[in-house]
Design a protein around this motif. Structure first.
Motif, PDB file in Angstrom:
ATOM      1  N   ASP A  83       4.631  16.726  37.669  1.00 30.40           N
ATOM      2  CA  ASP A  83       3.921  15.567  38.025  1.00 30.40           C
ATOM      3  C   ASP A  83       2.325  15.814  37.814  1.00 30.40           C
ATOM      4  N   PRO A  84       1.394  15.141  37.553  1.00 25.52           N
ATOM      5  CA  PRO A  84      -0.028  15.310  37.307  1.00 25.52           C
ATOM      6  C   PRO A  84      -0.765  15.704  38.917  1.00 25.52           C
ATOM      7  N   ASP A  85      -0.208  14.943  39.762  1.00 28.29           N
ATOM      8  CA  ASP A  85      -0.636  15.190  41.192  1.00 28.29           C
ATOM      9  C   ASP A  85      -0.206  16.486  41.666  1.00 28.29           C
ATOM     10  N   VAL A  86       0.910  16.920  41.482  1.00 29.62           N
ATOM     11  CA  VAL A  86       1.462  18.192  42.100  1.00 29.62           C
ATOM     12  C   VAL A  86       0.591  19.333  41.284  1.00 29.62           C
ATOM     13  N   TYR A  87       0.401  19.032  39.915  1.00 28.82           N
ATOM     14  CA  TYR A  87      -0.141  20.055  39.093  1.00 28.82           C
ATOM     15  C   TYR A  87      -1.663  20.107  39.478  1.00 28.82           C
ATOM     16  N   ALA A  88      -2.199  18.972  39.875  1.00 34.20           N
ATOM     17  CA  ALA A  88      -3.866  19.135  40.469  1.00 34.20           C
ATOM     18  C   ALA A  88      -3.902  19.758  41.585  1.00 34.20           C
ATOM     19  N   GLY A  89      -2.914  19.728  42.454  1.00 34.51           N
ATOM     20  CA  GLY A  89      -2.744  20.210  43.848  1.00 34.51           C
ATOM     21  C   GLY A  89      -2.790  21.892  43.556  1.00 34.51           C
ATOM     22  N   ARG A  90      -2.015  22.211  42.524  1.00 36.90           N
ATOM     23  CA  ARG A  90      -1.625  23.736  42.337  1.00 36.90           C
ATOM     24  C   ARG A  90      -3.061  24.298  41.789  1.00 36.90           C
ATOM     25  N   VAL A  91      -3.644  23.367  40.698  1.00 37.64           N
ATOM     26  CA  VAL A  91      -4.970  24.015  40.455  1.00 37.64           C
ATOM     27  C   VAL A  91      -5.969  24.209  41.186  1.00 37.64           C
ATOM     28  N   LEU A  92      -5.920  23.357  42.244  1.00 41.20           N
ATOM     29  CA  LEU A  92      -6.962  23.441  43.244  1.00 41.20           C
ATOM     30  C   LEU A  92      -6.666  24.564  44.189  1.00 41.20           C
ATOM     31  N   ALA A  93      -5.419  24.643  44.468  1.00 46.36           N
ATOM     32  CA  ALA A  93      -5.186  25.671  45.373  1.00 46.36           C
ATOM     33  C   ALA A  93      -5.476  27.046  44.613  1.00 46.36           C
ATOM     34  N   ASP A  94      -5.121  27.013  43.295  1.00 45.91           N
ATOM     35  CA  ASP A  94      -5.451  28.391  42.593  1.00 45.91           C
ATOM     36  C   ASP A  94      -6.897  28.699  42.482  1.00 45.91           C
ATOM     37  N   GLY A  95      -7.791  27.546  42.262  1.00 51.12           N
ATOM     38  CA  GLY A  95      -9.297  27.786  42.508  1.00 51.12           C
ATOM     39  C   GLY A  95      -9.737  28.092  43.770  1.00 51.12           C
ATOM     40  N   LEU A  96      -9.223  27.650  44.968  1.00 52.55           N
ATOM     41  CA  LEU A  96      -9.618  27.921  46.032  1.00 52.55           C
ATOM     42  C   LEU A  96      -9.210  29.607  46.472  1.00 52.55           C
ATOM     43  N   ASN A  97      -8.219  29.830  46.072  1.00 55.89           N
ATOM     44  CA  ASN A  97      -7.648  31.336  46.113  1.00 55.89           C
ATOM     45  C   ASN A  97      -8.535  32.437  45.485  1.00 55.89           C
ATOM     46  N   LYS A  98      -8.945  31.736  44.410  1.00 56.68           N
ATOM     47  CA  LYS A  98      -9.824  32.932  43.459  1.00 56.68           C
ATOM     48  C   LYS A  98     -10.960  32.984  44.290  1.00 56.68           C
ATOM     49  N   ALA A  99     -11.756  31.704  44.468  1.00 60.33           N
ATOM     50  CA  ALA A  99     -12.977  31.874  45.295  1.00 60.33           C
ATOM     51  C   ALA A  99     -12.871  32.685  46.706  1.00 60.33           C
ATOM     52  N   ARG A 100     -11.834  32.829  47.360  1.00 61.54           N
ATOM     53  CA  ARG A 100     -11.625  33.429  48.546  1.00 61.54           C
ATOM     54  C   ARG A 100     -11.390  34.966  48.148  1.00 61.54           C
ATOM     55  N   PHE A 101     -10.767  35.304  47.248  1.00 62.12           N
ATOM     56  CA  PHE A 101     -10.458  36.674  46.605  1.00 62.12           C
ATOM     57  C   PHE A 101     -11.911  37.118  46.263  1.00 62.12           C
ATOM     58  N   LEU A 102     -12.749  36.500  45.405  1.00 59.10           N
ATOM     59  CA  LEU A 102     -14.025  37.104  45.011  1.00 59.10           C
ATOM     60  C   LEU A 102     -14.902  36.907  46.265  1.00 59.10           C
ATOM     61  N   GLU A 103     -14.787  36.312  47.200  1.00 59.29           N
ATOM     62  CA  GLU A 103     -15.750  36.457  48.552  1.00 59.29           C
ATOM     63  C   GLU A 103     -15.266  37.713  49.194  1.00 59.29           C
ATOM     64  N   GLY A 104     -13.925  37.808  49.336  1.00 61.57           N
ATOM     65  CA  GLY A 104     -13.417  39.057  49.977  1.00 61.57           C
ATOM     66  C   GLY A 104     -13.901  40.259  49.366  1.00 61.57           C
ATOM     67  N   CYS A 105     -13.731  40.327  48.001  1.00 60.24           N
ATOM     68  CA  CYS A 105     -14.362  41.515  47.259  1.00 60.24           C
ATOM     69  C   CYS A 105     -15.704  41.774  47.339  1.00 60.24           C
ATOM     70  N   ALA A 106     -16.786  40.658  47.295  1.00 55.80           N
ATOM     71  CA  ALA A 106     -18.053  41.106  47.566  1.00 55.80           C
ATOM     72  C   ALA A 106     -18.439  41.327  48.859  1.00 55.80           C
ATOM     73  N   GLN A 107     -17.612  40.993  49.857  1.00 58.12           N
ATOM     74  CA  GLN A 107     -17.709  41.359  51.420  1.00 58.12           C
ATOM     75  C   GLN A 107     -17.308  42.994  51.234  1.00 58.12           C
ATOM     76  N   PHE A 108     -16.239  43.363  50.804  1.00 63.41           N
ATOM     77  CA  PHE A 108     -15.887  44.683  50.840  1.00 63.41           C
ATOM     78  C   PHE A 108     -16.977  45.617  50.260  1.00 63.41           C
ATOM     79  N   LEU A 109     -17.392  45.173  48.995  1.00 64.49           N
ATOM     80  CA  LEU A 109     -18.205  46.086  48.285  1.00 64.49           C
ATOM     81  C   LEU A 109     -19.493  46.106  48.897  1.00 64.49           C
ATOM     82  N   SER A 110     -19.928  45.137  49.868  1.00 63.81           N
ATOM     83  CA  SER A 110     -21.219  45.222  50.284  1.00 63.81           C
ATOM     84  C   SER A 110     -21.305  45.928  51.889  1.00 63.81           C
ATOM     85  N   THR A 111     -20.202  46.346  52.366  1.00 67.47           N
ATOM     86  CA  THR A 111     -20.024  47.024  53.493  1.00 67.47           C
ATOM     87  C   THR A 111     -20.596  48.473  53.172  1.00 67.47           C
TER      88      THR A 111
END
Length: 78
Positions: free
Chosen positions: A27-55
């Motif tokens: 369903d397009p709405d289900v797929y859109a939700g998954r795309v959004l969740a994947d995008g947010l997970n990627k942003a969180r992962f990259l933020e965590g990496c940046a914080q790890f490396l800046s320590t």
């Protein structure tokens, strides 16, 4: 975790979203939700990496523990 930026932008064309959902038999709405969740997970992962490396000292500790080269796989090859 540190402060999040004020905005996270995830763009996908409506027609592209419908096409990809159809290709995945979702369903397009289900797929859109998954795309959004994947995008947010990627942003969180990259933020965590940046914080790890800046320590202070973390890059050096990571290199000391794991070395500059990746380890060979530990699973049996087929």
């Amino acid at each position: 975790m540190g402060a999040w930026p004020g905005k996270i932008r995830i763009e996908i064309d409506d027609e592209q979203l419908k096409r990809e959902a159809h290709q995945r038999h979702e369903d397009p709405d289900v797929y859109a939700g998954r795309v959004l969740a994947d995008g947010l997970n990627k942003a969180r992962f990259l933020e965590g990496c940046a914080q790890f490396l800046s320590t202070p000292g973390m890059r050096e500790e990571f290199a000391r523990r794991f070395g500059p080269q990746p380890r060979p796989p530990t699973w049996p090859s087929r």
